[in-house]
Design a protein around this motif. Structure first.
Motif, PDB file in Angstrom:
ATOM      1  N   LEU A 284       0.852  -1.181   0.000  1.00  0.00           N
ATOM      2  CA  LEU A 284       0.000   0.000   0.000  1.00  0.00           C
ATOM      3  C   LEU A 284       0.892   1.237   0.000  1.00  0.00           C
ATOM      4  N   GLU A 285       0.930   1.952  -1.098  1.00  0.00           N
ATOM      5  CA  GLU A 285       1.860   3.058  -1.281  1.00  0.00           C
ATOM      6  C   GLU A 285       1.298   4.394  -0.785  1.00  0.00           C
ATOM      7  N   GLU A 286      -0.006   4.591  -0.955  1.00  0.00           N
ATOM      8  CA  GLU A 286      -0.640   5.839  -0.535  1.00  0.00           C
ATOM      9  C   GLU A 286      -2.039   5.517  -0.022  1.00  0.00           C
ATOM     10  N   LEU A 287      -2.391   6.038   1.163  1.00  0.00           N
ATOM     11  CA  LEU A 287      -3.658   5.679   1.781  1.00  0.00           C
ATOM     12  C   LEU A 287      -4.172   6.820   2.646  1.00  0.00           C
ATOM     13  N   GLN A 288      -5.439   6.705   3.045  1.00  0.00           N
ATOM     14  CA  GLN A 288      -6.093   7.799   3.768  1.00  0.00           C
ATOM     15  C   GLN A 288      -7.125   7.236   4.724  1.00  0.00           C
ATOM     16  N   LEU A 289      -6.896   7.419   6.014  1.00  0.00           N
ATOM     17  CA  LEU A 289      -7.847   6.977   7.017  1.00  0.00           C
ATOM     18  C   LEU A 289      -8.952   8.026   7.146  1.00  0.00           C
ATOM     19  N   GLN A 290     -10.153   7.562   7.404  1.00  0.00           N
ATOM     20  CA  GLN A 290     -11.334   8.434   7.523  1.00  0.00           C
ATOM     21  C   GLN A 290     -11.054   9.620   8.435  1.00  0.00           C
ATOM     22  N   GLY A 291     -11.343  10.825   7.940  1.00  0.00           N
ATOM     23  CA  GLY A 291     -11.148  12.034   8.722  1.00  0.00           C
ATOM     24  C   GLY A 291      -9.755  12.618   8.655  1.00  0.00           C
ATOM     25  N   ARG A 292      -8.870  11.993   7.876  1.00  0.00           N
ATOM     26  CA  ARG A 292      -7.495  12.485   7.788  1.00  0.00           C
ATOM     27  C   ARG A 292      -7.094  12.697   6.328  1.00  0.00           C
ATOM     28  N   LYS A 293      -5.914  13.265   6.130  1.00  0.00           N
ATOM     29  CA  LYS A 293      -5.420  13.526   4.786  1.00  0.00           C
ATOM     30  C   LYS A 293      -4.784  12.283   4.188  1.00  0.00           C
ATOM     31  N   SER A 294      -4.707  12.272   2.874  1.00  0.00           N
ATOM     32  CA  SER A 294      -3.996  11.202   2.184  1.00  0.00           C
ATOM     33  C   SER A 294      -2.503  11.340   2.448  1.00  0.00           C
ATOM     34  N   MET A 295      -1.830  10.214   2.623  1.00  0.00           N
ATOM     35  CA  MET A 295      -0.389  10.248   2.883  1.00  0.00           C
ATOM     36  C   MET A 295       0.288   8.976   2.405  1.00  0.00           C
ATOM     37  N   ARG A 296       1.585   9.066   2.245  1.00  0.00           N
ATOM     38  CA  ARG A 296       2.377   7.893   1.866  1.00  0.00           C
ATOM     39  C   ARG A 296       2.476   6.939   3.054  1.00  0.00           C
ATOM     40  N   ALA A 297       2.797   5.694   2.739  1.00  0.00           N
ATOM     41  CA  ALA A 297       2.777   4.642   3.756  1.00  0.00           C
ATOM     42  C   ALA A 297       3.667   4.985   4.952  1.00  0.00           C
ATOM     43  N   ALA A 298       4.877   5.476   4.690  1.00  0.00           N
ATOM     44  CA  ALA A 298       5.810   5.779   5.790  1.00  0.00           C
ATOM     45  C   ALA A 298       5.229   6.844   6.714  1.00  0.00           C
ATOM     46  N   ASP A 299       4.610   7.864   6.141  1.00  0.00           N
ATOM     47  CA  ASP A 299       4.001   8.920   6.954  1.00  0.00           C
ATOM     48  C   ASP A 299       2.784   8.398   7.711  1.00  0.00           C
ATOM     49  N   PHE A 300       2.022   7.530   7.060  1.00  0.00           N
ATOM     50  CA  PHE A 300       0.846   6.941   7.707  1.00  0.00           C
ATOM     51  C   PHE A 300       1.244   6.164   8.959  1.00  0.00           C
ATOM     52  N   LEU A 301       2.328   5.402   8.867  1.00  0.00           N
ATOM     53  CA  LEU A 301       2.742   4.557   9.992  1.00  0.00           C
ATOM     54  C   LEU A 301       3.266   5.369  11.177  1.00  0.00           C
ATOM     55  N   ARG A 302       3.708   6.593  10.932  1.00  0.00           N
ATOM     56  CA  ARG A 302       4.193   7.418  12.036  1.00  0.00           C
ATOM     57  C   ARG A 302       3.062   7.823  12.972  1.00  0.00           C
ATOM     58  N   GLY A 303       1.836   7.912  12.434  1.00  0.00           N
ATOM     59  CA  GLY A 303       0.731   8.366  13.262  1.00  0.00           C
ATOM     60  C   GLY A 303      -0.354   7.339  13.497  1.00  0.00           C
ATOM     61  N   ASN A 304      -0.164   6.138  12.958  1.00  0.00           N
ATOM     62  CA  ASN A 304      -1.189   5.104  13.084  1.00  0.00           C
ATOM     63  C   ASN A 304      -0.551   3.752  13.394  1.00  0.00           C
ATOM     64  N   ALA A 305      -1.001   3.144  14.464  1.00  0.00           N
ATOM     65  CA  ALA A 305      -0.512   1.810  14.804  1.00  0.00           C
ATOM     66  C   ALA A 305      -1.191   0.790  13.902  1.00  0.00           C
ATOM     67  N   LEU A 306      -0.394   0.029  13.179  1.00  0.00           N
ATOM     68  CA  LEU A 306      -0.924  -0.993  12.273  1.00  0.00           C
ATOM     69  C   LEU A 306      -0.195  -2.299  12.570  1.00  0.00           C
ATOM     70  N   THR A 307      -0.869  -3.196  13.261  1.00  0.00           N
ATOM     71  CA  THR A 307      -0.241  -4.411  13.747  1.00  0.00           C
ATOM     72  C   THR A 307      -0.284  -5.519  12.695  1.00  0.00           C
TER      73      THR A 307
END
Length: 316
Positions: A282-305
């Motif tokens: 997954l190269e680029e994604l967007q969680l509900q209520g947030r901005k679209s971001m690249r995977a590395a940036d997404f992981l900095r603010g979201n725990a994904l186990t």
């Protein structure tokens, strides 16, 4: 040539501008009524209305083109031809038969393939390697009229519906001017469509947005490309909508877990998810209520186990 132009979204804007730049007499521009949009639900003008106002053209916005008052207004304008580009309403015979040269349509497919409301989305979702624009003489059917001109473009493996849309919109404008000039000089040669080769591009539904992780990676990738930048392919994470904007085939074993299972979520390897026949990154994604971001940036603010399974409503 006295022209009435009918169109609504961004796709139609280059066609309007090309007709004006070519020196045709645009009597009026017909577009859909202004409607609320965006988070604030503010009333928005259509892209074609904005363009028409910049060009100093008269704009009409009937709620329904079948209304007698509107048809009478068209009769008063007395156009020689009506041009339609993604207008958004079906035209009755009272309009189709009104101009001397009839009504012509700028359609974003290689007719008779992908007749209907969503030809660009469906072509990319289906993994087509080419599409194009057809200038068509309109009749009472749905995109069934004789073809006047047609030109194709290649759909690249990384193209999105957005990039294809923009190229087709520009192509449509250029091809439209050629078609009107051929009609005006009596050199147009209409070609009937082969109904046996036709296909239908149905309007998108909410279920079309859902990623089915059990499908092959190419099918999923095509769906993601075919819904970017609108409306977005989606799955669910922790009960929230997770939109996926860009994916790539990951290296390594084809099958390591269940469909939709997060296999890895790290700064080094990114976010790897099991699909039906291989692993996707997954190269680029967007969680509900947030901005679209690249995977590395997404992981900095979201725990994904690793081990969690992405999902949501059942798919096809």
């Amino acid at each position: 040539m006295r022209v009435v132009f009918m169109g609504t979204p961004d796709f139609a804007v280059p066609s309007l501008k090309e007709i004006v730049n070519a020196g045709f007499d645009v009597l009026a521009v017909i577009t859909q009524p202004d409607r609320p949009g965006g988070r604030g639900k503010k009333i928005r003008k259509t892209p074609v209305k904005l363009a028409a106002e910049e060009l100093g053209l008269q704009v009409l916005q009937p709620a329904k083109v079948r209304e007698p008052d509107f048809i009478n207004e068209l009769r008063r304008l007395n156009p020689e031809i009506i041009i339609v580009a993604a207008f958004g309403q079906l035209l009755p015979s009272g309009i189709l038969d009104l101009p001397r040269y009839g009504c012509i349509n700028v359609h974003a497919s290689l007719l008779p393939a992908y007749r209907g409301a969503a030809p660009i989305h469906r072509a990319v979702i289906n993994g087509e390697q080419q599409t194009g624009v057809t200038i068509m003489q309109m009749d009472a059917g749905l995109d069934t009229g004789d073809m006047l001109l047609q030109e194709k473009i290649i759909i690249g493996p990384e193209d999105t519906v957005g990039s294809v849309h923009d190229r087709l919109a520009l192509l449509g404008g250029r091809l439209l001017v050629k078609a009107v000039e051929l009609i005006q000089t009596g050199r147009a040669e209409p070609v009937p469509q082969d109904d046996a080769r036709s296909s239908y591009a149905a309007m998108l539904k909410r279920e079309d947005e859902i990623i089915c992780w059990a499908e092959d990676v190419e099918v999923i990738k095509n769906r993601v490309r075919g819904l970017n930048p609108w409306p977005g392919a989606r799955t669910e994470l922790g009960g929230k909508v997770l939109k996926i904007w860009r994916v790539a085939l990951a290296d390594g074993p084809a099958v390591k877990g269940k469909p939709g299972q997060v296999l890895e979520a790290s700064a080094g390897r990114g976010i790897l998810v099991q699909a039906g026949n291989a692993v996707l990154s997954l190269e680029e994604l967007q969680l509900q209520g947030r901005k679209s971001m690249r995977a590395a940036d997404f992981l900095r603010g979201n725990a994904l186990t690793p081990g969690i399974i992405l999902g949501g409503p059942p798919c096809g």
